[in-house]
Every structure is written in C-alpha cells, then in structure tokens.
Design a protein around this motif. Structure first.
Motif, short mmCIF file in Angstrom:
data_model
loop_
_atom_site.label_atom_id
_atom_site.label_comp_id
_atom_site.label_asym_id
_atom_site.label_seq_id
_atom_site.Cartn_x
_atom_site.Cartn_y
_atom_site.Cartn_z
N GLU A 69 42.33 6.43 -1.34
CA GLU A 69 42.49 5.04 -1.81
C GLU A 69 41.46 4.09 -1.20
O GLU A 69 41.27 2.99 -1.70
CB GLU A 69 43.88 4.51 -1.45
N GLY A 70 40.80 4.52 -0.10
CA GLY A 70 39.83 3.66 0.55
C GLY A 70 39.95 3.70 2.06
O GLY A 70 40.46 4.67 2.64
N SER A 71 39.50 2.65 2.72
CA SER A 71 39.55 2.56 4.17
C SER A 71 40.99 2.55 4.67
O SER A 71 41.81 1.76 4.20
CB SER A 71 38.86 1.27 4.63
N PRO A 72 41.33 3.41 5.63
CA PRO A 72 42.70 3.41 6.17
C PRO A 72 43.14 2.05 6.69
O PRO A 72 44.27 1.61 6.42
CB PRO A 72 42.64 4.45 7.30
N LEU A 73 42.27 1.36 7.42
CA LEU A 73 42.65 0.06 7.96
C LEU A 73 42.96 -0.94 6.85
O LEU A 73 43.93 -1.69 6.94
CB LEU A 73 41.53 -0.49 8.85
N ILE A 74 42.16 -0.93 5.80
CA ILE A 74 42.40 -1.86 4.70
C ILE A 74 43.69 -1.50 3.97
O ILE A 74 44.52 -2.39 3.69
CB ILE A 74 41.22 -1.85 3.70
N ILE A 75 43.88 -0.24 3.66
CA ILE A 75 45.08 0.19 2.93
C ILE A 75 46.33 -0.10 3.73
O ILE A 75 47.32 -0.63 3.21
CB ILE A 75 45.00 1.69 2.60
N LEU A 76 46.31 0.23 5.02
CA LEU A 76 47.48 -0.01 5.87
C LEU A 76 47.76 -1.51 6.01
O LEU A 76 48.92 -1.93 6.01
CB LEU A 76 47.26 0.61 7.25
N SER A 77 46.71 -2.32 6.13
CA SER A 77 46.88 -3.77 6.23
C SER A 77 47.48 -4.33 4.94
O SER A 77 48.34 -5.22 4.97
CB SER A 77 45.55 -4.44 6.53
N GLU A 78 47.02 -3.82 3.81
CA GLU A 78 47.54 -4.29 2.52
C GLU A 78 49.01 -3.90 2.36
O GLU A 78 49.82 -4.69 1.86
CB GLU A 78 46.70 -3.71 1.38
N ARG A 79 49.35 -2.68 2.79
CA ARG A 79 50.75 -2.26 2.70
C ARG A 79 51.63 -3.14 3.57
O ARG A 79 52.74 -3.54 3.17
CB ARG A 79 50.88 -0.79 3.13
N PHE A 80 51.15 -3.43 4.77
CA PHE A 80 51.89 -4.29 5.69
C PHE A 80 52.08 -5.68 5.09
O PHE A 80 53.18 -6.23 5.09
CB PHE A 80 51.15 -4.38 7.03
N LYS A 81 51.02 -6.21 4.53
CA LYS A 81 51.08 -7.55 3.93
C LYS A 81 52.07 -7.59 2.78
O LYS A 81 52.87 -8.53 2.65
CB LYS A 81 49.68 -7.95 3.45
N GLU A 82 52.06 -6.57 1.93
CA GLU A 82 52.97 -6.54 0.79
C GLU A 82 54.43 -6.47 1.24
O GLU A 82 55.30 -7.13 0.67
CB GLU A 82 52.64 -5.35 -0.12
N LYS A 83 54.69 -5.68 2.27
CA LYS A 83 56.06 -5.57 2.78
C LYS A 83 56.53 -6.89 3.39
O LYS A 83 57.68 -7.30 3.21
CB LYS A 83 56.16 -4.45 3.81
N VAL A 84 55.65 -7.54 4.13
CA VAL A 84 55.99 -8.83 4.73
C VAL A 84 56.23 -9.87 3.64
O VAL A 84 57.22 -10.60 3.67
CB VAL A 84 54.87 -9.30 5.69
N ALA A 85 55.34 -9.92 2.67
CA ALA A 85 55.45 -10.92 1.59
C ALA A 85 56.73 -10.75 0.79
O ALA A 85 57.32 -11.73 0.33
CB ALA A 85 54.24 -10.82 0.67
N ALA A 86 57.17 -9.50 0.63
CA ALA A 86 58.37 -9.23 -0.16
C ALA A 86 59.63 -9.82 0.49
O ALA A 86 60.65 -10.00 -0.19
CB ALA A 86 58.54 -7.73 -0.35
N GLN A 87 59.56 -10.11 1.81
CA GLN A 87 60.74 -10.62 2.51
C GLN A 87 60.64 -12.12 2.84
O GLN A 87 61.48 -12.65 3.54
CB GLN A 87 60.96 -9.82 3.80
N LEU A 88 59.60 -12.76 2.32
CA LEU A 88 59.42 -14.20 2.56
C LEU A 88 59.37 -14.94 1.23
O LEU A 88 59.04 -14.35 0.19
CB LEU A 88 58.13 -14.46 3.34
N ASP A 89 59.68 -16.23 1.27
CA ASP A 89 59.58 -17.03 0.05
C ASP A 89 58.43 -18.02 0.12
O ASP A 89 58.43 -19.05 -0.55
CB ASP A 89 60.89 -17.77 -0.21
#
Length: 348
Positions: A69-89
């Motif tokens: 999928e690409g750079s591990p750091l970028i992919i992991l950061s994006e996954r983290f961001k998506e999970k955080v965003a899903a729990q905030l308004d």
C-alpha cells in the motif's frame, strides 16, 4: 470557534527509489533543527556530501520495509487518523513534517471544513529539537504565512502521561508474556549531545553526566535525554520489570559528532557477550513503525545481535493504530474539545 485536530508525523519518501528518496532527505537534512550548523556548512554537508551517496543506500533500506500500500509510516498514520476521527465529532487531518501530505496541506484541509482553532498533535512522545520542536515551529510558520486567522494550540510531549505509560506498558507486556527474555532494551532515537544543551532553558543544568537527569529541574520540560530515561523508569514500575534486565540506549547517529550514549549497536554486542542472549527491543521514541524501527532495529539490529552471540531476538512494534492507543488519544482530544484542557505531563 470551530475546533479541529491536526496530527503530525515524520513523513516519508513517495517511493523506495533514489529519485524520490533524494528530495525527501534534502528537506529533512536541510532542516536547521536536524543538522544545526551554519547554513553554508549545512548545505555543503547535505548537498555536497550526503546526498551524493545516501539516497541510493536509503532507497535500498526503504525497499526492504515498503508495503504494497506504500510507506508503513504513512499507512499506519492514516489508519490511526481514521480511527481517531471516527470517534470525534470535529474534523481531524493528518500532516507530515517532511515529504508529501505536508503540514500546510493538513491546515488547508481543516480550513476548508471551517476550522478556526487547531489542536496540533506532534506524534512524538518526547521533546527534541529535531522531532517535536521542528513540527511546532513549522506549523506556526505555515499558520502565520497562510492561515493567520487560525488559532493554534499544541499538545505537550506526553511521554510521562499515565494513560500513555499504561498503553505502552500493556503493549510491551503482551510481547514479553510470549517471549522468554533475559534482557529488555529500550532503544530511543539518537540526537547530538549539543541538542540537549541547546534545549536547556537554564543553560547550566544539562551536563549529560549521569546525574543531571535525576536532579529535578525546569530543564526536564525540554530535555530529551531525561524524558527517555523517565519513560523507561515509568514502564519498569508499571510492569514490575527486574531492573537488572532492563536498559536504555540510543540509535541512529552521524559520524565525527558526539551523540547520546550508549549506542544501540554497541549494546547489542555488549549484551550478547555478557550472556544476555534472549533480547527484546522496544523503540518508544516513535508511535508509528518506520524505517528506523523496521529496518534498523527489527532487521539490522537482529542481525548484529545474532552475530555477536545472541540466540533469540524480538522487536516489539510501536503503538501504531492499536485500539487502546486510539482510545487514549481520543480521550485527550475530547477533553480539549470540551474544556480546552491539555493532557498532563508529569515532570520529575
């Protein structure tokens, strides 16, 4: 004011090729907080020497750890961001200090959603000129230049926050429970010794002599060395680890310049020769696995340890997008959203 969050991590080349690695390294190494010398000398060192050979070598290293999928750091950061965003308004964006997906782009994304007050979250547990500080400075520069109407609040370094220590300790314990170790090495990103002295607001406390980190001082707010050793100490206490089976070291250094010691590669050899043949290594200076953890420690480190006489070796992954780490970050962000309170860092 409408609030939003900007998570910022290190960054990565666009691909594991010399063509893409070179401009990434150029931006990274030309940062005055990474190589903090006279600009003319820095230009000579970086563009006249390092960039003539390093891109090819680094590209080879990146290719070893690159994901489909690409750079591990970028992919992991994006996954983290998506999970955080899903729990905030409130809006959540991701920016990188170097390379594509810049801090400016992240701020623009938030502005497009009507955000007026940004909570900047450098994804570094500890304070250092070349990591946490450069993110904050760059974000302020971009805000002032392109988004002067925005307000910016920065999350403090969270290395000693109890919630962070608990989730880090839990991650470590899960791996130690399944690995018969005789030593645990906390390997932190290395920095030049002069960075410690430059970050000392008192200009006299930090002597890097083995005692100053144990003497309470306002300097500890910006002392990377103290904060690293404090992280190790807090995890030892949280997990009840035997002190004779735990130590700390520092990886990644440039030649002909005194960096923080002990050096991780020297520790691999020392521990193996002292009969510590079953080694677990954790890299708490990062919350996302990257080249330095996946190639330098998980691959090269294992090879060096085994060649020195080791028999068993594991690298414990960074927190990455673990659900419990996401929950900790979400709790901090919700508290800020509701009360403007910042996570508490306990300076000792």
């Amino acid at each position: 004011m409408k609030k939003g969050v900007l998570l910022v991590n290190l960054g990565s080349p666009d691909s594991p090729t010399p063509k893409d690695v070179k401009p990434y390294l150029d931006e990274f190494l030309m940062d005055e907080r990474v190589i903090d010398v006279n600009p003319i000398l820095r230009n000579l060192i970086v563009r006249g020497i390092i960039l003539q050979t390093r891109p090819k070598k680094s590209a080879k290293a990146y290719s070893k750890i690159w994901w489909e999928e690409g750079s591990p750091l970028i992919i992991l950061s994006e996954r983290f961001k998506e999970k955080v965003a899903a729990q905030l308004d409130i809006p959540v964006a991701l920016g990188m200090r170097y390379g594509s997906g810049s801090i400016k782009e992240g701020l623009q994304e938030l502005k497009n959603q009507g955000v007026e007050h940004v909570y900047l979250v450098p994804l570094y547990p500890h304070y250092a000129m070349s990591s946490y500080e450069t993110v904050v400075v760059k974000a302020m520069e971009d805000k002032d230049a392109f988004f002067p109407e925005m307000q910016l609040t920065t999350m403090p370094a969270f290395y000693s926050n109890p919630a962070y220590v608990k989730v880090l300790s839990k991650s470590i314990k899960e791996h130690l429970d399944t690995f018969e170790y005789d030593h645990v090495l906390f390997s932190y990103h290395g920095i030049p010794e002069r960075h410690i002295r430059k970050s000392d607001p008192t200009k006299f406390h930090c002597k890097i002599d083995g005692s100053c980190c144990k003497t309470n001082s306002v300097a500890h707010h910006t002392c990377y060395r103290h904060q690293c050793y404090d992280t190790t100490e807090l995890v030892i206490k949280e997990l009840g680890l035997p002190r004779d089976k735990v130590s700390s070291s520092f990886q990644s250094r440039l030649p002909n310049d005194p960096w923080l010691k002990p050096y991780t590669d020297f520790e691999f050899e020392r521990l193996a020769k002292e009969g510590k043949t079953k080694l677990a290594v954790i890299t708490p200076a990062f919350v996302s696995d990257c080249l330095e953890t996946l190639e330098e420690i998980a691959m090269e480190g294992k090879e060096e340890f085994m060649e020195a006489g080791g028999t068993d070796y594991i690298h414990i992954p960074c927190l990455n997008d673990r659900d419990d780490w996401v929950s900790v970050m979400v709790s901090w962000l919700k508290e800020w959203q509701e009360t403007d309170a910042l996570p508490q860092t306990h300076i000792r």
